[in-house]
Design an enzyme around this catalytic site. Structure first.
Site, short mmCIF file in Angstrom:
data_model
loop_
_atom_site.label_atom_id
_atom_site.label_comp_id
_atom_site.label_asym_id
_atom_site.label_seq_id
_atom_site.Cartn_x
_atom_site.Cartn_y
_atom_site.Cartn_z
N ASP A 85 2.23 -4.78 -3.71
CA ASP A 85 3.49 -4.04 -3.56
C ASP A 85 4.41 -4.84 -2.63
OD1 ASP A 85 2.60 -3.51 -0.98
OD2 ASP A 85 2.14 -1.41 -1.35
N SER A 127 -1.77 -1.68 8.15
CA SER A 127 -2.07 -1.50 6.74
C SER A 127 -2.91 -2.64 6.16
CB SER A 127 -0.78 -1.37 5.93
OG SER A 127 0.04 -2.50 6.12
N HIS A 160 2.05 -5.76 0.64
CA HIS A 160 0.60 -5.94 0.69
C HIS A 160 0.04 -6.81 -0.42
CE1 HIS A 160 1.51 -1.91 2.55
NE2 HIS A 160 1.02 -2.61 3.56
#
Ligand SMILES: *[C@@H]1O[C@H](CO)[C@@H](O)[C@H](O)[C@H]1NC(C)=O
Ligand SMILES: *[C@@H]1O[C@H](CO)[C@@H](O)[C@H](O)[C@H]1NC(C)=O
Ligand SMILES: *[C@@H]1O[C@H](CO)[C@@H](O)[C@H](O)[C@H]1NC(C)=O
Ligand SMILES: *[C@@H]1O[C@H](CO)[C@@H](O)[C@H](O)[C@H]1NC(C)=O
Ligand SMILES: *[C@@H]1O[C@H](CO)[C@@H](O)[C@H](O)[C@H]1NC(C)=O
Ligand SMILES: *[C@@H]1O[C@H](CO)[C@@H](O)[C@H](O)[C@H]1NC(C)=O
Ligand SMILES: CC(=O)N[C@H]1CO[C@H](CO)[C@@H](O)[C@@H]1O
Length: 364
Positions: A336, A38, A339
């Site tokens: 979040d 990610s 991240h």
């Protein structure tokens, strides 16, 4: 200082920066290929799972568009492409991508370990099977459209940069099922490092000349780990990060550094650089007031708990209906639970670039 002194200083500073190549343009890259999870996913996972929260706003709000990047804006790989004077990387799995300047194979949530290895270890498989091994296979497929034989591929890839950064999810899955730091250190770290080492050799065999191997950030500083593992952690560092958990991400980097040295020795004509994201994050946390990242433990987007995140409850996560977003993401390290913000990714990239640029030997 008066205006003319200012202008002269400005010109001198600009001149020095250009002369010594303060950005990646001195590498004269024509393509970048990224493998990862990610932290570098520019839009692959949302092709696999279109209903994912990061497929829509508030993800992307700072750049005015949700692109599948797990942030309010750009990722480190985007700043890398910009610094090289290239367009942002296109996600491999998006059928609209043209791959004129490389490709991004990264998929949020995936592991360095293959599906077979995860099954052998009885670790959960996750929603995507696009592990590092599968990403490397995709590169092989793409390569067959670029060049014909070893010599041709070496020639075509001589101005390409390859980046590999993955492993955080492998450790996360082991910790989430209750493995101890000691067990993960003994069993998972060597396997993850070996999987990345294997991919480095495969990338070299493709004909790569320049490779960056990115370590893990100290995930024991993330709102996710602070929420999940504060109770089981035995030691915190001076920033309040979980020091025992962070030892895993540190050791992951130690293993990768050794792998980079070995690969360099075996392939003296390939430049392989370790990118120390572990140290970069700790430096950014240390310099947070100068950088304006005053909130470094709470997520900007999310709700509940001490760190503004609730894990495992879809209706409480960033992107769900009515979940609050901070008005000032610029001041947050974390967007979040896992991240970084647009702003934090820039700060991390700047730190890493300064460290790596001399090692990439681009001006010679
Ligand atoms: C590809 O482009 C078309 C036309 O612009 C668009 O409708 C479609 O959503 C795009 N596909 C993806 C996966 O982004
Ligand atoms: C594998 O993990 C599951 C839970 O995730 C557990 O029920 C099962 O006993 C485990 N099997 C082995 C062989 O450890
Ligand atoms: C991964 O899963 C997709 C479908 O979800 C499938 O098409 C693909 O063949 C799988 N790849 C591997 C290597 O298992
Ligand atoms: C992890 O393993 C390495 C050897 O690979 C060792 O040096 C280190 O002390 C171990 N750390 C922990 C926390 O067990
Ligand atoms: C973890 O600690 C918090 C207090 O800090 C407590 O409320 C919670 O019940 C604990 N959770 C577990 C799983 O022990
Ligand atoms: C690097 O050197 C090896 C032999 O030492 C050679 O086989 C290979 O083609 C070279 N690779 C590149 C990219 O020049
Ligand atoms: C504990 C905590 O920081 N809570 C905050 C979570 O985010 C909302 C909205 O951004 C804030 O209002 C809370 O104070």
């Amino acid at each position: 200082m008066n205006l003319s002194t200012f202008i002269i200083n400005f010109i001198i500073v600009s001149f020095i920066s250009n002369t010594y190549g303060a950005d990646l343009t001195s590498c004269k890259l024509d393509a970048i290929y990224q493998f990862g999870d990610s932290l570098s996913d520019t839009g692959n996972s949302i092709v696999e799972v279109p209903q994912a929260y990061h497929a829509r706003l508030p993800y992307g709000e700072t750049i005015g568009k949700a692109t599948g990047r797990p942030s309010d804006g750009l990722l480190m790989i985007d700043y890398t492409a910009q610094s090289a004077g290239l367009p942002l990387l296109e996600p491999y799995e998006n059928p609209n991508s043209t791959f004129s300047h490389g490709a991004d194979f990264s998929v949020a949530g995936v592991t360095a370990l293959s599906k077979e290895t995860l099954m052998k270890l009885n670790l959960s498989l996750g929603f995507s099977n696009t592990s590092l091994e599968v990403q490397i296979e995709s590169m092989k497929k793409l390569l067959s459209t670029i060049c014909n034989n070893a010599r041709d591929c070496q020639e075509k890839l001589k101005s390409s940069l390859f980046i590999v950064g993955i492993g955080g999810n492998d450790y996360g899955r082991a910790f989430q099922r209750g493995d101890s730091v000691y067990e993960v250190n003994k069993t998972i770290v060597p396997l993850v490092v070996a999987a990345i080492e294997d991919s480095i050799q495969k990338i070299i065999n493709f004909g790569a000349r320049r490779i960056i191997v990115t370590g893990s950030y100290p995930i024991g500083c993330s709102p996710a780990y602070l929420t999940m593992f504060s109770n089981t952690s035995t030691t915190k560092d001076s920033f309040g990060c979980l020091k025992d958990y962070n030892d895993i991400f540190f050791n992951h980097g130690v293993g990768l550094k050794i792998a980079v040295e070995k690969a360099t020795k075996a392939n003296p004509n390939v430049t392989i650089v370790f990118s120390d994201l572990y140290n970069a994050l700790l430096s950014v946390i240390k310099d947070r007031s100068t950088l304006g990242l005053t909130s470094y433990q709470n997520a900007c987007c999310g709700t509940g708990g001490k760190y503004n995140v609730t894990l495992g409850q879809l209706d409480k996560m960033c992107g769900a209906k009515d979940i609050p977003v901070c008005p000032n993401p610029k001041e947050y390290l974390f967007w979040d639970e896992w991240h970084f913000t647009h702003q934090a990714n820039k700060a991390l990239f700047d730190f890493l670039l300064t460290e790596m640029l001399p090692k990439l030997q681009c001006t010679s």
